[in-house]
Design a protein around this motif. Structure first.
Motif, short mmCIF file in Angstrom:
data_model
loop_
_atom_site.label_atom_id
_atom_site.label_comp_id
_atom_site.label_asym_id
_atom_site.label_seq_id
_atom_site.Cartn_x
_atom_site.Cartn_y
_atom_site.Cartn_z
N ASP A 1 -4.12 -1.34 -2.70
CA ASP A 1 -4.27 -0.11 -3.48
C ASP A 1 -3.60 -0.32 -4.84
O ASP A 1 -3.51 -1.44 -5.33
N SER B 1 -0.66 -5.63 -1.01
CA SER B 1 -1.26 -4.32 -1.24
C SER B 1 -2.72 -4.45 -1.69
O SER B 1 -3.09 -5.36 -2.41
N ASN C 1 0.83 -1.22 0.00
CA ASN C 1 0.00 0.00 0.00
C ASN C 1 0.86 1.26 0.00
O ASN C 1 0.73 2.14 0.84
#
Length: 360
Positions: free
Chosen positions: A46, A44, A13
């Motif tokens: 994102d 992650s 992230n």
């Protein structure tokens, strides 16, 4: 001779920083450099992997096992080249001299290159920079990462004892910039791992120091004070860079928690730490908080003339501002204004100048 190099990173992230980090690596590499970028993502949710894919040669997945060294060593194991530069996603390359780095590889084949890291954080109303050096460039045949948190390189045969040199690499570390709310998850994650390690090794001063650093990051000075103080109960080497960092942070925590009289005890270790403007400045603050103005003035004057300074301003505008402040407190406004004006665009000095001019 050009040596092929792999830049290895772990990420989770990091969409805010990873693009700038990877773009900087590419922009500083000459066409002649044989450079590979390996990014290992630890889960992650994102756009980190998407952004990394624009720059990296490999973007790989690794299941997070609460161990930074395990993730870093996996990234190193997947690299195509033996010479490794390990970076974090919030570290932006400012300069790198590849020709000089190749020379260092030949001169120090079994040593670790320490890169210069400018740590940015908000202090005294400005973006403050504190420089340190960390071992990040190495040959993977000789070195690997150890420790689950605040991991460090160790020699595969000799352990922590190895030769190092200053590599011609400078990077900006911007991970400390941000609100307390933004930094708190990182602090909680790091401390969870640190407390787990502390259960295994309750007499390790470095762990207490790092816990103190975590609390310091979110301005929790009471907790940082407690853990720094515990670290100082053990036999530590004042020449170690982390010890010098800690003594400054510990003193700062004392002042922020109303323990200025306790801070006077640092006079007992003055000779061990007085070689940097950082320490001279914080001792000036200690004397100032204890209303010992002459002693405070002497420390700030020493700081101005001290060439060794890790934090930007500790041998220039910070002691100059405090000399102005002492003169103002003593009623010498013209001299105070002179020193404030010598601080350049330091916001606290500009505010003082405006206040004193309004009184005329």
């Amino acid at each position: 001779m050009n040596y092929p190099i792999s830049v290895c990173m772990i990420a989770k992230n990091e969409e805010k920083h990873i693009g700038k980090c990877l773009a900087a690596i590419r922009s500083h590499a000459p066409e002649s450099a044989e450079l590979e970028i390996v990014v290992v993502d630890t889960g992650s949710t994102d756009r980190t992997k998407e952004i990394a894919g624009r720059y990296a040669d490999q973007v790989l997945d690794f299941m997070w096992v609460d161990d930074f060294s395990a993730a870093r060593n996996h990234a190193v194991s997947q690299a195509s080249h033996d010479h490794i530069l390990s970076l974090d996603c919030d570290e932006i390359i400012v300069s790198i001299d590849f020709n000089q780095l190749y020379d260092m590889i030949e001169r120090y084949p079994e040593a670790v290159g320490r890169i210069a890291l400018d740590n940015h954080y908000f202090s005294n109303q400005i973006d403050t920079v504190y420089q340190d050096r960390l071992g990040r460039f190495f040959h993977r045949g000789f070195f690997c990462f150890a420790s689950p948190i605040h991991e460090q390189l160790v020699h595969k045969q000799t352990g922590s004892h190895y030769e190092s040199y200053d590599a011609p690499i400078l990077a900006d570390h911007v991970g400390y910039l941000g609100s307390i709310e933004a930094l708190r998850p990182k602090v909680e994650r790091n401390n969870a791992l640190l407390f787990r390690e502390l259960e295994k090794d309750k007499k390790n001063p470095y762990l207490y120091f790092q816990i103190g650093q975590s609390y310091n990051m979110i301005y929790d000075y009471e907790n940082s004070y407690q853990y720094y103080k515990e670290a100082l109960n053990y036999d530590i080497d004042p020449d170690e860079e982390w010890v010098q960092m800690m003594i400054i942070a510990y003193t700062n925590a004392l002042l922020h928690t109303g323990r200025e009289s306790e801070a006077l005890q640092l006079e007992a270790v003055y000779d061990a730490f007085s070689g940097t403007a950082d320490f001279l400045c914080i001792m000036g603050q200690v004397y100032l908080a204890n209303k010992q103005y002459v002693k405070a003035m002497m420390e700030f004057v020493k700081a101005i003339h001290c060439p060794a300074a890790r934090e930007h301003g500790t041998n220039s505008f910070i002691p100059t501002y405090n000399i102005g402040l002492i003169n103002e407190m003593m009623g010498d406004i013209p001299t105070a204004l002179m020193h404030y004006r010598n601080c350049g665009d330091f916001p606290m000095a500009l505010k003082k100048i405006a206040e004193l001019n309004c009184k005329d």
